[in-house]
Design a protein around this motif. Structure first.
Motif, PDB file in Angstrom:
ATOM      1  N   ARG A 109       0.839  -1.208   0.000  1.00 42.22           N
ATOM      2  CA  ARG A 109       0.000   0.000   0.000  1.00 42.22           C
ATOM      3  C   ARG A 109       0.869   1.252   0.000  1.00 42.22           C
ATOM      4  N   ALA A 110       1.969   1.223   0.741  1.00 44.56           N
ATOM      5  CA  ALA A 110       2.877   2.371   0.773  1.00 44.56           C
ATOM      6  C   ALA A 110       3.520   2.578  -0.595  1.00 44.56           C
ATOM      7  N   ALA A 111       3.909   1.506  -1.252  1.00 44.30           N
ATOM      8  CA  ALA A 111       4.523   1.619  -2.576  1.00 44.30           C
ATOM      9  C   ALA A 111       3.531   2.169  -3.597  1.00 44.30           C
ATOM     10  N   ARG A 112       2.279   1.705  -3.549  1.00 44.48           N
ATOM     11  CA  ARG A 112       1.247   2.215  -4.464  1.00 44.48           C
ATOM     12  C   ARG A 112       0.976   3.699  -4.200  1.00 44.48           C
ATOM     13  N   PHE A 113       0.943   4.069  -2.916  1.00 46.45           N
ATOM     14  CA  PHE A 113       0.722   5.472  -2.560  1.00 46.45           C
ATOM     15  C   PHE A 113       1.844   6.345  -3.099  1.00 46.45           C
ATOM     16  N   LEU A 114       3.089   5.938  -2.912  1.00 49.42           N
ATOM     17  CA  LEU A 114       4.226   6.747  -3.359  1.00 49.42           C
ATOM     18  C   LEU A 114       4.229   6.899  -4.879  1.00 49.42           C
ATOM     19  N   ALA A 115       3.847   5.855  -5.593  1.00 44.64           N
ATOM     20  CA  ALA A 115       3.769   5.950  -7.052  1.00 44.64           C
ATOM     21  C   ALA A 115       2.664   6.922  -7.467  1.00 44.64           C
ATOM     22  N   GLU A 116       1.553   6.888  -6.773  1.00 46.74           N
ATOM     23  CA  GLU A 116       0.421   7.745  -7.121  1.00 46.74           C
ATOM     24  C   GLU A 116       0.657   9.201  -6.721  1.00 46.74           C
ATOM     25  N   VAL A 117       1.291   9.418  -5.582  1.00 48.17           N
ATOM     26  CA  VAL A 117       1.489  10.795  -5.104  1.00 48.17           C
ATOM     27  C   VAL A 117       2.476  11.554  -5.988  1.00 48.17           C
ATOM     28  N   THR A 118       3.406  10.869  -6.600  1.00 52.53           N
ATOM     29  CA  THR A 118       4.356  11.545  -7.487  1.00 52.53           C
ATOM     30  C   THR A 118       3.745  11.816  -8.854  1.00 52.53           C
ATOM     31  N   ALA A 119       2.698  11.070  -9.228  1.00 52.96           N
ATOM     32  CA  ALA A 119       2.089  11.223 -10.548  1.00 52.96           C
ATOM     33  C   ALA A 119       0.960  12.250 -10.571  1.00 52.96           C
ATOM     34  N   GLY A 120       0.333  12.525  -9.429  1.00 51.25           N
ATOM     35  CA  GLY A 120      -0.823  13.422  -9.423  1.00 51.25           C
ATOM     36  C   GLY A 120      -0.667  14.564  -8.445  1.00 51.25           C
ATOM     37  N   ASP A 121      -1.785  15.212  -8.137  1.00 46.37           N
ATOM     38  CA  ASP A 121      -1.807  16.291  -7.153  1.00 46.37           C
ATOM     39  C   ASP A 121      -1.622  15.692  -5.758  1.00 46.37           C
ATOM     40  N   PRO A 122      -0.513  15.970  -5.080  1.00 43.62           N
ATOM     41  CA  PRO A 122      -0.234  15.320  -3.795  1.00 43.62           C
ATOM     42  C   PRO A 122      -1.309  15.549  -2.739  1.00 43.62           C
ATOM     43  N   GLN A 123      -1.854  16.760  -2.644  1.00 43.68           N
ATOM     44  CA  GLN A 123      -2.860  17.044  -1.619  1.00 43.68           C
ATOM     45  C   GLN A 123      -4.123  16.221  -1.859  1.00 43.68           C
ATOM     46  N   LEU A 124      -4.556  16.132  -3.088  1.00 39.39           N
ATOM     47  CA  LEU A 124      -5.751  15.373  -3.416  1.00 39.39           C
ATOM     48  C   LEU A 124      -5.541  13.879  -3.200  1.00 39.39           C
ATOM     49  N   VAL A 125      -4.373  13.392  -3.566  1.00 44.29           N
ATOM     50  CA  VAL A 125      -4.058  11.967  -3.374  1.00 44.29           C
ATOM     51  C   VAL A 125      -4.040  11.620  -1.888  1.00 44.29           C
ATOM     52  N   MET A 126      -3.407  12.464  -1.068  1.00 43.14           N
ATOM     53  CA  MET A 126      -3.350  12.185   0.366  1.00 43.14           C
ATOM     54  C   MET A 126      -4.732  12.272   1.001  1.00 43.14           C
ATOM     55  N   ALA A 127      -5.554  13.212   0.554  1.00 40.15           N
ATOM     56  CA  ALA A 127      -6.913  13.317   1.077  1.00 40.15           C
ATOM     57  C   ALA A 127      -7.712  12.059   0.736  1.00 40.15           C
ATOM     58  N   ARG A 128      -7.533  11.555  -0.469  1.00 39.85           N
ATOM     59  CA  ARG A 128      -8.269  10.355  -0.874  1.00 39.85           C
ATOM     60  C   ARG A 128      -7.784   9.122  -0.108  1.00 39.85           C
ATOM     61  N   TRP A 129      -6.494   8.989   0.091  1.00 36.60           N
ATOM     62  CA  TRP A 129      -5.954   7.824   0.790  1.00 36.60           C
ATOM     63  C   TRP A 129      -6.315   7.827   2.272  1.00 36.60           C
ATOM     64  N   THR A 130      -6.517   8.990   2.856  1.00 37.32           N
ATOM     65  CA  THR A 130      -6.870   9.041   4.276  1.00 37.32           C
ATOM     66  C   THR A 130      -8.372   9.042   4.494  1.00 37.32           C
ATOM     67  N   GLY A 131      -9.145   9.205   3.423  1.00 31.27           N
ATOM     68  CA  GLY A 131     -10.599   9.207   3.554  1.00 31.27           C
ATOM     69  C   GLY A 131     -11.166  10.587   3.818  1.00 31.27           C
ATOM     70  N   ALA A 132     -10.356  11.627   3.796  1.00 29.35           N
ATOM     71  CA  ALA A 132     -10.819  12.983   4.072  1.00 29.35           C
ATOM     72  C   ALA A 132     -11.079  13.717   2.761  1.00 29.35           C
ATOM     73  N   TYR A 133     -12.032  13.230   1.993  1.00 30.49           N
ATOM     74  CA  TYR A 133     -12.352  13.856   0.722  1.00 30.49           C
ATOM     75  C   TYR A 133     -13.855  13.914   0.549  1.00 30.49           C
ATOM     76  N   LYS A 134     -14.314  14.582  -0.466  1.00 32.73           N
ATOM     77  CA  LYS A 134     -15.749  14.721  -0.704  1.00 32.73           C
ATOM     78  C   LYS A 134     -16.393  13.347  -0.879  1.00 32.73           C
ATOM     79  N   HIS A 135     -17.527  13.168  -0.265  1.00 34.03           N
ATOM     80  CA  HIS A 135     -18.216  11.885  -0.322  1.00 34.03           C
ATOM     81  C   HIS A 135     -19.352  11.876  -1.341  1.00 34.03           C
TER      82      HIS A 135
END
Length: 73
Positions: free
Chosen positions: A33-59
């Motif tokens: 999960r950490a490896a997938r997160f690191l690959a995704e956070v470098t490819a997209g908007d880091p704030q949006l990716v972290m919000a989605r991975w932690t569950g703190a995003y629009k529902h």
């Protein structure tokens, strides 16, 4: 709604990723999960990716909640 902000992540030596929001721990990722997160956070908007991975995003119910009788002014 403004875009998410205040997220930071820290990659540790053991491969664990710690995600914080305004200085407080919001999630810990290990292994694959950490490896997938690191690959995704470098490819997209880091704030949006972290919000989605932690569950703190629009529902998706924000627009419906706005028109609810108790939220009307």
């Amino acid at each position: 709604m403004p875009p998410p902000s205040g997220f930071r992540y820290q990659e540790r030596a053991d491969g664990t990723v710690l995600i914080t929001h305004h200085g407080r721990a919001a999630g810990t990722l290990r292994g694959g999960r950490a490896a997938r997160f690191l690959a995704e956070v470098t490819a997209g908007d880091p704030q949006l990716v972290m919000a989605r991975w932690t569950g703190a995003y629009k529902h998706g119910n924000e627009r419906t909640a706005r028109s609810h009788p108790r939220n009307r002014r």
